[in-house]
Design a protein around this motif. Structure first.
Motif, mmCIF file in Angstrom:
data_model
loop_
_atom_site.group_PDB
_atom_site.id
_atom_site.type_symbol
_atom_site.label_atom_id
_atom_site.label_comp_id
_atom_site.label_asym_id
_atom_site.label_seq_id
_atom_site.Cartn_x
_atom_site.Cartn_y
_atom_site.Cartn_z
ATOM 1 N N GLU A 402 -5.536 -1.560 -9.994
ATOM 2 C CA GLU A 402 -4.439 -1.088 -8.752
ATOM 3 C C GLU A 402 -3.748 -0.026 -9.520
ATOM 4 O O GLU A 402 -3.515 0.977 -8.902
ATOM 5 C CB GLU A 402 -3.833 -2.172 -8.102
ATOM 6 C CG GLU A 402 -3.186 -1.776 -7.100
ATOM 7 C CD GLU A 402 -1.920 -0.989 -7.079
ATOM 8 O OE1 GLU A 402 -1.370 -0.135 -6.449
ATOM 9 O OE2 GLU A 402 -1.034 -1.253 -8.227
ATOM 10 N N ARG A 403 -3.241 -0.393 -11.012
ATOM 11 C CA ARG A 403 -2.211 0.800 -11.534
ATOM 12 C C ARG A 403 -3.057 1.713 -11.975
ATOM 13 O O ARG A 403 -2.516 2.897 -12.120
ATOM 14 C CB ARG A 403 -1.696 -0.109 -12.666
ATOM 15 C CG ARG A 403 -0.838 -1.142 -12.357
ATOM 16 C CD ARG A 403 0.399 -0.961 -11.308
ATOM 17 N NE ARG A 403 1.200 0.224 -12.005
ATOM 18 C CZ ARG A 403 2.170 0.925 -11.268
ATOM 19 N NH1 ARG A 403 2.173 1.087 -9.853
ATOM 20 N NH2 ARG A 403 2.918 1.847 -11.780
ATOM 21 N N HIS A 405 -5.398 3.295 -10.353
ATOM 22 C CA HIS A 405 -5.656 3.805 -8.938
ATOM 23 C C HIS A 405 -7.374 3.520 -8.500
ATOM 24 O O HIS A 405 -8.290 4.300 -8.318
ATOM 25 C CB HIS A 405 -5.699 5.148 -9.086
ATOM 26 C CG HIS A 405 -4.260 5.693 -9.296
ATOM 27 N ND1 HIS A 405 -3.029 5.436 -8.545
ATOM 28 C CD2 HIS A 405 -3.599 6.379 -10.385
ATOM 29 C CE1 HIS A 405 -1.990 6.041 -9.129
ATOM 30 N NE2 HIS A 405 -2.078 6.184 -10.330
ATOM 31 N N TRP A 407 -8.414 1.096 -6.222
ATOM 32 C CA TRP A 407 -8.282 0.011 -5.515
ATOM 33 C C TRP A 407 -9.445 -0.927 -5.019
ATOM 34 O O TRP A 407 -9.164 -1.984 -5.051
ATOM 35 C CB TRP A 407 -7.545 0.537 -4.147
ATOM 36 C CG TRP A 407 -7.281 -0.295 -3.002
ATOM 37 C CD1 TRP A 407 -7.906 -0.317 -1.866
ATOM 38 C CD2 TRP A 407 -6.471 -1.731 -3.108
ATOM 39 N NE1 TRP A 407 -7.736 -1.270 -0.747
ATOM 40 C CE2 TRP A 407 -6.802 -2.192 -1.785
ATOM 41 C CE3 TRP A 407 -5.878 -2.020 -4.111
ATOM 42 C CZ2 TRP A 407 -6.247 -3.335 -1.487
ATOM 43 C CZ3 TRP A 407 -5.257 -3.577 -3.688
ATOM 44 C CH2 TRP A 407 -5.353 -4.117 -2.376
ATOM 45 N N ALA A 410 -9.968 -3.502 -7.586
ATOM 46 C CA ALA A 410 -8.613 -4.138 -7.577
ATOM 47 C C ALA A 410 -8.698 -5.077 -6.513
ATOM 48 O O ALA A 410 -8.554 -6.343 -6.651
ATOM 49 C CB ALA A 410 -7.471 -3.534 -7.263
ATOM 50 N N GLN A 411 -9.091 -4.973 -5.278
ATOM 51 C CA GLN A 411 -9.106 -5.690 -4.292
ATOM 52 C C GLN A 411 -10.265 -6.545 -4.340
ATOM 53 O O GLN A 411 -10.192 -7.937 -4.144
ATOM 54 C CB GLN A 411 -9.566 -4.720 -2.974
ATOM 55 C CG GLN A 411 -9.577 -5.668 -1.663
ATOM 56 C CD GLN A 411 -9.574 -4.807 -0.496
ATOM 57 O OE1 GLN A 411 -10.010 -3.539 -0.449
ATOM 58 N NE2 GLN A 411 -8.847 -5.290 0.758
ATOM 59 N N SER A 434 -0.282 -4.567 -1.016
ATOM 60 C CA SER A 434 -1.231 -3.412 -1.279
ATOM 61 C C SER A 434 -1.882 -2.790 -0.237
ATOM 62 O O SER A 434 -1.948 -1.675 -0.093
ATOM 63 C CB SER A 434 -2.207 -3.711 -2.422
ATOM 64 O OG SER A 434 -1.251 -4.109 -3.636
ATOM 65 N N ARG A 438 -1.077 0.706 1.780
ATOM 66 C CA ARG A 438 -2.341 1.562 2.160
ATOM 67 C C ARG A 438 -2.431 1.715 3.808
ATOM 68 O O ARG A 438 -3.511 2.262 4.023
ATOM 69 C CB ARG A 438 -3.425 1.352 1.525
ATOM 70 C CG ARG A 438 -3.501 1.454 -0.017
ATOM 71 C CD ARG A 438 -4.584 0.915 -0.689
ATOM 72 N NE ARG A 438 -4.453 1.389 -2.127
ATOM 73 C CZ ARG A 438 -3.528 0.556 -2.997
ATOM 74 N NH1 ARG A 438 -2.736 -0.281 -2.546
ATOM 75 N NH2 ARG A 438 -3.777 1.104 -4.349
#
Length: 544
Positions: A402-403, A405, A407, A410-411, A434, A438
């Motif tokens: 996530e950091r 970028h 996503w 990350a999800q 998060s 978004r």
């Protein structure tokens, strides 16, 4: 005043106020001693305080501080200072321990027998007395001492029982020791590290390796950070945990130190007891770990590192100690050393993920997100079948994605973490926040956050997430209610403060909003949040 209360006053005296005029020219030495004590340099602190004491040897409070610092420094002056400390319970312990160190067990028995029967010394007296009697081969007398001291108090009676079993074990009273160990195992089904090793050693030495391994594996299941040392712990089980009375006294001190471990102004009682343990048994590891952890908790990280670096490689917990050293190095801006040490550990223990997750954590702090992702990925590969506690691996990598970028990745990692640990509040909160950030499926984001709150209803970060999703859903007043509560719980959190400013702005409370945003900048938010707030303030300033 009880003797225990006097010990606490003595422990606090290092940082107590002191009248400058009373010391005259040697006030400089006193101040230098206090400063050194606060920095964790007990050797220098003791030397400076002894210099101050030489100018005013009759001053009781200065005697106390010099004596205490000498104990903490392991100074030979401790024995000399004892003569000044009439009626002091610590002095009585030091004198008695001196006989034990000299293996003069009849004298030690007499000294321990007359320790004050109040407070701390009352808890220590039967343990130390019993070991002094055991050293003379007086096993029955020793066990009777412990039996007579039983008071029907949980922790006290547990310590008495464990020491009795160890004494019976050392004396080769195998039948009695077996009954005692089995009773302890039933009474304490989730033993800590020290007791688990004691119980496992007994099983291993009596031809029951399966049971011994099960005790160690159950311990590691409760404390996964010990996994690196599993084989070394198992290999050590053939050696009795206590082979002589001095080691027994050191262990007794260590056990009471663990119970008494409480941070106070100056030195903690637990720390003092740990130093007394090392005076009698310099090879004992638990007191070293306690002293190092106390120093680390005081932000004396270099002191903790120095202590831990003295732990010999033959110790079963050596790899765990090395991991702890690396994490302390990272927190003292010595990340290069820390990462190098962790890479060596990662190669030495190729099946353990902990070293790699530690590398990832350091790289996250350095904002090297791609490197952190790589480290976490390597760690995950070492866990072919994730267990209940391994959700944190996917959570950590998901946060790094996530950091960075990324996503979707990350999800996916957060969803995998939830498969391992359904309803895990940190994962639910991360996903919910998060998604809200978004504007992604806001009803589902809110459901996740509210589910996390059921587990942690007073968590400021999760309440902040609830306020944030409400704001995104258009419920500004509901958002303010949640965010104000979050700000009360975590008043120093820059992100929460910034979100509260957003909510105030939404309802037209513009001055309050600007104040919250400016306060958030003072609290030093992360780069993305800082850029967002600065943009808001710039936009506001540009308005007529």
């Amino acid at each position: 005043m009880t003797n225990f209360a006097r010990v606490l006053l003595l422990a606090a005296s290092v940082s107590a106020p002191f009248a400058p005029a009373a010391l005259g020219a040697d006030y400089k030495a006193f101040l230098a001693g206090r400063h050194a004590a606060q920095m964790g340099d007990n050797t220098r602190a003791a030397a400076e305080m002894l210099t101050a004491l030489a100018a005013d040897p009759a001053r009781a409070d200065l005697q106390n501080q010099a004596f205490l610092l000498s104990i903490l420094a392991g100074s030979p002056d401790t024995t000399r200072l004892v003569k000044m400390m009439a009626d002091n319970p610590l002095a009585a312990l030091v004198l008695a321990d001196s006989s034990a160190r000299a293996n003069n067990w009849p004298a030690a028995e007499l000294a321990y027998a007359v320790l004050p029967r109040a407070g701390l010394t009352d808890a220590l007296r039967p343990l130390l007395l019993a070991w002094a009697q055991a050293a003379q081969g007086l096993t029955d007398k020793s066990l009777n001492t412990l039996d007579d001291a039983g008071r029907g108090h949980g922790q006290t009676d547990a310590l008495l029982s464990i020491n009795a079993a160890l004494i019976a074990d050392m004396a080769h009273r195998d039948g009695l020791a077996n009954r005692m160990y089995q009773d302890i195992a039933k009474a304490l089904p989730t033993p800590d590290l020290g007791l688990a090793v004691i119980l496992a050693s007994w099983e291993a030495r009596n031809g029951r390796p399966t049971e011994a391994h099960a005790i160690i594996d159950a311990l590691i299941a409760r404390s996964p950070d010990l996994a690196m040392a599993r084989q070394r712990l198992i290999d050590s089980l053939g050696t009795p945990p206590v082979s002589n009375a001095r080691a027994g006294i050191g262990m007794a001190y260590g056990m009471v130190a663990g119970v008494a471990r409480t941070q106070r102004s100056g030195a903690s009682v637990g720390e003092i007891l740990a130093h007394l343990a090392l005076r009698v048994d310099p090879t004992a590891l638990p007191p070293v770990l306690l002293i190092a952890e106390t120093a680390a908790n005081r932000d004396q990280r270099n002191v903790a590192i120095d202590l831990l670096q003295r732990v010999p490689a033959v110790e079963p917990l050596y790899p765990v100690v090395q991991l702890r050293i690396a994490m302390l190095l990272a927190r003292t801006d010595r990340q290069v050393e820390a990462l190098a040490s962790l890479e060596v550990l990662a190669k030495t223990y190729p099946n353990q993920p902990d070293t790699l997750t530690a590398i990832g954590d350091i790289l996250i702090d350095q904002k090297k997100y791609a490197g952190a992702i790589d480290a976490y990925t390597r760690a995950i590969k070492r866990v072919p079948v994730p267990g209940k506690t391994d959700w944190s691996l996917f959570y950590a990598r998901g946060a790094a994605y996530e950091r960075n970028h990324e996503w979707p990745r990350a999800q996916a990692d957060m969803q995998q973490a939830l498969k391992i640990a359904p309803n895990q509040p940190f994962v639910l909160n991360f996903l919910g926040f998060s998604m809200a950030d978004r504007n992604q499926d806001l009803p589902e984001a809110r459901r996740k956050i509210e589910l996390a709150l059921k587990t942690r209803p007073d968590d400021g970060a999760i309440i902040d997430s609830l306020g944030w999703v409400k704001l995104r859903q258009g419920d500004a007043h509901g958002a303010i209610e949640a965010l104000e509560r979050a700000a009360e719980l975590q008043p120093g959190d820059a992100t929460i403060t910034g979100h509260l400013g957003d909510a105030y702005w939404q309802v037209g409370r513009k001055i309050e909003a600007e104040n919250q945003w400016r306060r958030a900048l003072v609290l030093k938010p992360d780069e993305d949040e800082q850029a967002r707030i600065e943009k808001r303030l710039k936009t506001v300033s540009a308005q007529p």
